[in-house]
Scaffold this active site. Structure first.
Site, mmCIF file in Angstrom:
data_model
loop_
_atom_site.group_PDB
_atom_site.id
_atom_site.type_symbol
_atom_site.label_atom_id
_atom_site.label_comp_id
_atom_site.label_asym_id
_atom_site.label_seq_id
_atom_site.Cartn_x
_atom_site.Cartn_y
_atom_site.Cartn_z
ATOM 1 N N THR A 215 0.835 -1.212 0.000
ATOM 2 C CA THR A 215 0.000 0.000 0.000
ATOM 3 C C THR A 215 0.864 1.254 0.000
ATOM 4 O OG1 THR A 215 -1.842 1.082 1.157
ATOM 5 C CG2 THR A 215 -0.124 0.194 2.534
ATOM 6 N N ARG A 225 4.263 8.709 8.713
ATOM 7 C CA ARG A 225 3.173 7.838 9.179
ATOM 8 C C ARG A 225 3.299 6.428 8.578
ATOM 9 N NH1 ARG A 225 -1.185 4.578 6.861
ATOM 10 N NH2 ARG A 225 -2.862 4.489 8.391
HETATM 11 N N1 ASP Z 1 -4.483 -0.026 5.713
HETATM 12 C C1 ASP Z 1 -3.822 1.000 4.934
HETATM 13 C C2 ASP Z 1 -3.164 1.976 5.839
HETATM 14 O O1 ASP Z 1 -3.734 2.336 6.855
HETATM 15 C C3 ASP Z 1 -4.712 1.727 4.000
HETATM 16 C C4 ASP Z 1 -5.892 0.980 3.448
HETATM 17 O O2 ASP Z 1 -5.863 -0.223 3.286
HETATM 18 O O3 ASP Z 1 -6.925 1.586 3.174
HETATM 19 O O4 ASP Z 1 -2.093 2.432 5.519
#
Ligand code: ASP
Length: 338
Positions: A215, A225
């Site tokens: 991601t 972050r």
């Molecule tokens: N889980 C991912 C994150 O918080 C983003 C997502 O899957 O929507 O970075």
């Protein structure tokens, strides 16, 4: 990813994708992709022939790639890596790999992890300038004594392993960031593609399980972050004796409940993948003062028998499943029906 088009077209055509058996009739869905969207299919565990692949969201090209690897006799680890790589290379998908939306300073930073049948794992955190974060995570697992590399160290390691550095900020994502800067409001948006992870789980012909996820995290996040996706046990967990789970959605909420590990442990205690995903979501929404109406979390899971499940807080989460020659999108059941 085609998910955003899927949603857009669903609303344009007035097709209500209600829970239950509904034909997906969106304009850009090809006849091959027109499948019965039946949330009970997530719990239809009668057929469990192997190999099989499941992934978060609507990523049929990625699951097709993974199945191609499995059908050619490849193992589950190769399948999930190569499946995730399809979306990492897809510049149109703005939540993964090249073309991912940047943080608030304009930097595209990637998180990814991978886990194999032996319980080995590798992850990269805050990786910049390398498209295939999932492959770097695999190298961390296989070529280092560590589990996790972050930031500049992860990048330098990737380069030393032969990965080519490149600019991951595409014109489209730069333009979106520049528009965002006008108001500079930070807010995860439920089911809109300012975040999303591709998470993939596979069982190969030998019955062995592996998983991976990748991601660019939340769009316009604070610099530095990190979400759930590179955190083993939160974004992903695999136990080859029991099953596997992978998460998407607001990473902070997944981390607080160690979501993927929780789902696997619930399966160990006898819950089906569907029941386990539902229980893990209930741990989030039932917290005192939970503001779950403002964010999405979704889980997909598979057990050792090849039974699958998926569940989310809100509507429109889906799982792509490739099994028995059928590559289909399965609309997930969800908690918030109010
Ligand atoms: N889980 C991912 C994150 O918080 C983003 C997502 O899957 O929507 O970075």
């Amino acid at each position: 990813m085609k998910r955003r088009n899927f949603l857009k077209n669903a609303s344009l055509t007035g097709v209500g994708l209600a829970v239950g058996t509904t034909l997906v009739a969106c304009a850009e869905t090809t006849s091959e992709e027109k499948k019965s969207v039946d949330t009970s299919a997530t719990n239809n565990n009668t057929k469990a022939s192997l190999p099989l692949v499941i992934a978060t969201w609507h990523v049929m090209d990625a699951t097709a790639k993974a199945m191609e690897v499995l059908q050619a006799g490849g193992n589950a680890l190769d399948a999930v890596e190569q499946g995730c790589m399809v979306e990492e290379a897809n510049e149109k998908g703005q939540s993964v790999g090249k073309g991912g939306l940047p943080d608030r300073d304009g930097n595209v930073t990637l998180d990814a992890c991978i886990m194999d049948k032996h319980g080995n794992c590798g992850s990269v955190v805050y990786l910049q300038n390398i498209t295939h974060a999932v492959s770097v995570a695999r190298k961390v697992m296989e070529d280092t004594p560590h589990v996790m590399l972050a930031g500049e160290g992860a990048k330098q390691f990737a380069i030393s392993e032969g990965f080519q550095p490149e600019d991951l900020l595409t014109d489209a994502s730069k333009e979106a960031w520049e528009k965002w800067k006008v108001e500079a409001k930070y807010k995860p948006i439920i089911n809109i593609e300012n975040h999303d992870t591709i998470g993939m789980l596979a069982i190969d012909k030998n019955g062995d399980i592996s998983g991976a996820c990748t991601t660019s995290g939340l769009a316009y996040k604070m610099g530095g972050r990190v979400g759930d996706s590179p955190i083993i046990g939160s974004g992903l967990f695999v136990d080859n004796e029991i099953g596997a789970c992978v998460a998407t959605g607001l990473g902070e909420e997944v981390v607080k409940t160690v979501g993927s590990f929780l789902v696997v442990e619930l399966m160990r205690q006898g819950k089906s993948p569907q029941e386990a995903c539902e229980e893990a979501i209930s741990r989030i929404v039932n917290k005192p003062n939970s503001n779950f109406k403002d964010f999405q979390v979704g889980y997909i899971a598979v057990n050792k028998n090849g039974e699958t499940g998926s569940y989310a807080i809100h509507q429109w989460f889906s799982m792509t499943k490739f099994q028995d020659g059928v590559n289909e999108q399965i609309q997930s059941d969800f908690f918030n029906k109010a």
